[in-house]
Design a protein around this motif. Structure first.
Motif, PDB file in Angstrom:
ATOM      1  N   THR A   1       0.845  -1.192   0.000  1.00 25.07           N
ATOM      2  CA  THR A   1       0.000   0.000   0.000  1.00 25.07           C
ATOM      3  C   THR A   1       0.886   1.250   0.000  1.00 25.07           C
ATOM      4  O   THR A   1       2.090   1.169   0.277  1.00 25.07           O
ATOM      5  N   ASP A   2       0.284   2.403  -0.278  1.00 23.57           N
ATOM      6  CA  ASP A   2       1.040   3.656  -0.235  1.00 23.57           C
ATOM      7  C   ASP A   2       1.648   3.875   1.145  1.00 23.57           C
ATOM      8  O   ASP A   2       2.785   4.328   1.264  1.00 23.57           O
ATOM      9  N   ARG A   3       0.902   3.543   2.180  1.00 20.78           N
ATOM     10  CA  ARG A   3       1.405   3.715   3.556  1.00 20.78           C
ATOM     11  C   ARG A   3       2.619   2.812   3.803  1.00 20.78           C
ATOM     12  O   ARG A   3       3.610   3.240   4.403  1.00 20.78           O
ATOM     13  N   GLN A   4       2.567   1.578   3.326  1.00 23.36           N
ATOM     14  CA  GLN A   4       3.702   0.667   3.492  1.00 23.36           C
ATOM     15  C   GLN A   4       4.919   1.159   2.707  1.00 23.36           C
ATOM     16  O   GLN A   4       6.050   1.074   3.191  1.00 23.36           O
ATOM     17  N   ILE A   5       4.672   1.673   1.519  1.00 25.00           N
ATOM     18  CA  ILE A   5       5.769   2.204   0.693  1.00 25.00           C
ATOM     19  C   ILE A   5       6.398   3.406   1.387  1.00 25.00           C
ATOM     20  O   ILE A   5       7.624   3.517   1.461  1.00 25.00           O
ATOM     21  N   GLU A   6       5.579   4.305   1.911  1.00 24.89           N
ATOM     22  CA  GLU A   6       6.101   5.475   2.631  1.00 24.89           C
ATOM     23  C   GLU A   6       6.945   5.047   3.827  1.00 24.89           C
ATOM     24  O   GLU A   6       7.984   5.646   4.101  1.00 24.89           O
ATOM     25  N   ALA A   7       6.517   3.996   4.543  1.00 21.63           N
ATOM     26  CA  ALA A   7       7.279   3.505   5.692  1.00 21.63           C
ATOM     27  C   ALA A   7       8.632   2.938   5.252  1.00 21.63           C
ATOM     28  O   ALA A   7       9.654   3.181   5.906  1.00 21.63           O
ATOM     29  N   LEU A   8       8.652   2.202   4.142  1.00 22.73           N
ATOM     30  CA  LEU A   8       9.915   1.661   3.632  1.00 22.73           C
ATOM     31  C   LEU A   8      10.866   2.778   3.204  1.00 22.73           C
ATOM     32  O   LEU A   8      12.072   2.706   3.450  1.00 22.73           O
ATOM     33  N   ILE A   9      10.318   3.809   2.577  1.00 23.00           N
ATOM     34  CA  ILE A   9      11.141   4.942   2.142  1.00 23.00           C
ATOM     35  C   ILE A   9      11.694   5.685   3.359  1.00 23.00           C
ATOM     36  O   ILE A   9      12.884   6.029   3.393  1.00 23.00           O
ATOM     37  N   ALA A  10      10.849   5.902   4.380  1.00 25.43           N
ATOM     38  CA  ALA A  10      11.307   6.582   5.600  1.00 25.43           C
ATOM     39  C   ALA A  10      12.409   5.777   6.273  1.00 25.43           C
ATOM     40  O   ALA A  10      13.394   6.345   6.758  1.00 25.43           O
ATOM     41  N   GLU A  11      12.259   4.457   6.289  1.00 27.52           N
ATOM     42  CA  GLU A  11      13.286   3.594   6.877  1.00 27.52           C
ATOM     43  C   GLU A  11      14.592   3.701   6.098  1.00 27.52           C
ATOM     44  O   GLU A  11      15.670   3.754   6.681  1.00 27.52           O
ATOM     45  N   GLN A  12      14.497   3.742   4.780  1.00 28.31           N
ATOM     46  CA  GLN A  12      15.686   3.857   3.918  1.00 28.31           C
ATOM     47  C   GLN A  12      16.401   5.189   4.137  1.00 28.31           C
ATOM     48  O   GLN A  12      17.628   5.247   4.144  1.00 28.31           O
TER      49      GLN A  12
END
Length: 84
Positions: A68-79
């Motif tokens: 989901t967009d929320r999961q993608i945003e979390a992965l990007i923030a982690e990166q």
């Protein structure tokens, strides 16, 4: 789309999206993030109109993985978070 994109087309997706592919996709999205320029949004890495080919590829991989967009945003923030 940039004229080179019209010639080269989209980057192919992997037949099966693995965890490693997800990592590459997140890296592509973070490295090829947008920047505002006088002529509009450009890729931070290669100055192509945003979203560039690699950014689009990364999003397509993550979409294919079902994130989901929320999961993608979390992965990007982690990166982008500083690592200790």
């Amino acid at each position: 789309m940039d004229s080179i994109d019209e010639i080269l087309g989209e980057l192919p997706l992997p037949p099966y999206v693995t965890a490693e592919d997800v990592g590459f996709a997140v890296k592509a999205i973070t490295v090829h993030a947008p920047e505002q320029w006088p002529e509009g949004r450009r890729c931070r890495n290669d100055r192509a109109p945003h979203p560039c080919r690699l950014h689009r590829w990364g999003r397509r991989v993550l979409d294919q993985r079902g994130l989901t967009d929320r999961q993608i945003e979390a992965l990007i923030a982690e990166q982008e978070a500083p690592h200790r």
